[in-house]
Design a protein around this motif. Sequence first.
Motif, mmCIF file in Angstrom:
data_model
loop_
_atom_site.group_PDB
_atom_site.id
_atom_site.type_symbol
_atom_site.label_atom_id
_atom_site.label_comp_id
_atom_site.label_asym_id
_atom_site.label_seq_id
_atom_site.Cartn_x
_atom_site.Cartn_y
_atom_site.Cartn_z
ATOM 1 N N VAL A 44 31.632 18.486 -13.132
ATOM 2 C CA VAL A 44 30.333 17.685 -13.488
ATOM 3 C C VAL A 44 29.834 17.455 -14.721
ATOM 4 N N VAL A 45 30.042 18.597 -15.521
ATOM 5 C CA VAL A 45 29.644 18.533 -16.964
ATOM 6 C C VAL A 45 30.418 17.568 -17.613
ATOM 7 N N VAL A 46 31.763 17.624 -17.424
ATOM 8 C CA VAL A 46 32.511 16.655 -18.118
ATOM 9 C C VAL A 46 32.400 15.036 -17.845
ATOM 10 N N ALA A 47 32.028 15.045 -16.457
ATOM 11 C CA ALA A 47 31.604 13.534 -16.074
ATOM 12 C C ALA A 47 30.322 13.066 -16.793
ATOM 13 N N VAL A 48 29.297 14.332 -16.787
ATOM 14 C CA VAL A 48 27.972 13.761 -17.596
ATOM 15 C C VAL A 48 28.314 13.657 -18.885
ATOM 16 N N ALA A 49 28.946 14.419 -19.508
ATOM 17 C CA ALA A 49 29.547 14.244 -20.919
ATOM 18 C C ALA A 49 30.005 12.888 -21.318
ATOM 19 N N GLU A 50 30.901 12.404 -20.639
ATOM 20 C CA GLU A 50 31.479 11.085 -20.858
ATOM 21 C C GLU A 50 30.567 10.112 -20.565
ATOM 22 N N ALA A 51 29.541 10.045 -19.924
ATOM 23 C CA ALA A 51 28.432 9.191 -19.405
ATOM 24 C C ALA A 51 27.559 9.097 -20.474
ATOM 25 N N ALA A 52 27.140 10.290 -20.927
ATOM 26 C CA ALA A 52 26.217 10.662 -22.047
ATOM 27 C C ALA A 52 26.819 10.004 -23.311
ATOM 28 N N GLU A 53 28.189 10.117 -23.548
ATOM 29 C CA GLU A 53 28.623 9.688 -24.706
ATOM 30 C C GLU A 53 28.789 8.106 -24.772
ATOM 31 N N ALA A 54 29.151 7.572 -23.407
ATOM 32 C CA ALA A 54 28.982 6.159 -23.636
ATOM 33 C C ALA A 54 27.544 5.543 -23.778
ATOM 34 N N MET A 55 26.609 6.296 -23.408
ATOM 35 C CA MET A 55 25.166 5.822 -23.543
ATOM 36 C C MET A 55 24.487 6.138 -24.689
ATOM 37 N N HIS A 57 23.519 8.803 -25.555
ATOM 38 C CA HIS A 57 22.100 9.506 -25.145
ATOM 39 C C HIS A 57 22.643 10.868 -24.350
ATOM 40 N N HIS A 58 22.302 12.062 -24.846
ATOM 41 C CA HIS A 58 22.926 13.236 -24.611
ATOM 42 C C HIS A 58 22.098 14.409 -23.987
ATOM 43 N N PRO A 59 22.218 14.885 -23.007
ATOM 44 C CA PRO A 59 21.171 15.735 -22.248
ATOM 45 C C PRO A 59 21.341 17.057 -22.930
ATOM 46 N N ASP A 60 20.486 17.874 -22.395
ATOM 47 C CA ASP A 60 20.586 19.492 -22.808
ATOM 48 C C ASP A 60 21.213 19.843 -21.489
ATOM 49 N N ILE A 61 22.245 20.728 -21.436
ATOM 50 C CA ILE A 61 22.828 21.212 -20.329
ATOM 51 C C ILE A 61 23.028 22.916 -20.306
ATOM 52 N N ASP A 62 22.326 23.590 -19.262
ATOM 53 C CA ASP A 62 22.641 25.013 -19.146
ATOM 54 C C ASP A 62 23.575 25.008 -17.763
ATOM 55 N N ILE A 63 24.415 26.011 -18.367
ATOM 56 C CA ILE A 63 25.568 26.555 -17.252
ATOM 57 C C ILE A 63 25.274 27.860 -16.924
ATOM 58 N N THR A 69 21.673 23.100 -15.013
ATOM 59 C CA THR A 69 20.472 22.728 -15.124
ATOM 60 C C THR A 69 20.448 21.561 -16.509
ATOM 61 N N PHE A 70 19.933 20.294 -16.003
ATOM 62 C CA PHE A 70 19.797 19.183 -17.173
ATOM 63 C C PHE A 70 18.503 18.959 -17.530
ATOM 64 N N THR A 71 18.340 18.675 -18.876
ATOM 65 C CA THR A 71 17.205 18.399 -19.354
ATOM 66 C C THR A 71 17.400 17.108 -20.078
ATOM 67 N N LEU A 72 16.371 16.289 -20.001
ATOM 68 C CA LEU A 72 16.542 14.975 -20.867
ATOM 69 C C LEU A 72 15.249 14.571 -21.023
ATOM 70 N N GLN A 86 17.994 6.592 -16.669
ATOM 71 C CA GLN A 86 19.375 5.845 -16.620
ATOM 72 C C GLN A 86 20.360 6.840 -16.464
ATOM 73 N N LEU A 87 20.114 8.042 -17.658
ATOM 74 C CA LEU A 87 21.127 9.016 -17.602
ATOM 75 C C LEU A 87 21.029 9.961 -16.446
ATOM 76 N N ALA A 88 19.465 10.163 -15.856
ATOM 77 C CA ALA A 88 19.367 10.850 -14.742
ATOM 78 C C ALA A 88 20.268 10.629 -13.241
ATOM 79 N N ALA A 89 20.263 8.998 -13.446
ATOM 80 C CA ALA A 89 20.838 8.486 -12.275
ATOM 81 C C ALA A 89 22.315 8.740 -12.407
ATOM 82 N N ARG A 90 22.986 8.708 -13.633
ATOM 83 C CA ARG A 90 24.126 8.999 -13.710
ATOM 84 C C ARG A 90 24.647 10.644 -13.470
#
Length: 99
Positions: A44-55, A57-63, A69-72, A86-90
């Motif tokens: 999931v983190v990898v998928a989010v990282a790819e979406a964020a990089e394309a946008m 716009h990068h989230p804070d991620i706690d694993i 936990t994602f914070t935007l 938009q990133l929350a939806a992704r």
Amino acid sequence: MSSSPLLTEDQITAGLARLTGWRRQGEAITRTAEATDFPAAIRVVVAVAEAAEAMNHHPDIDIRWRTLTFTLATHSAGGVTDLDLQLAARIDQALDQQG
């Protein structure tokens, strides 16, 4: 610096109503979710990282094991913008597709 303007409280509330599990936390939005196991959480983190990089716009991620936990927030705008929604939806999509 941000080309995305801050959202009004009503816009944030309406945007959060369209998302799964997101809530307002100060000048950001956040969601905590459980993955099926640690490898699924990392996928999931990898998928989010790819979406964020394309946008760009990068989230804070706690694993924490399988808890994510994602914070935007759009720091350059000083709060929540449409980019965050938009990133929350992704992120929701990535969580729905975990496995």
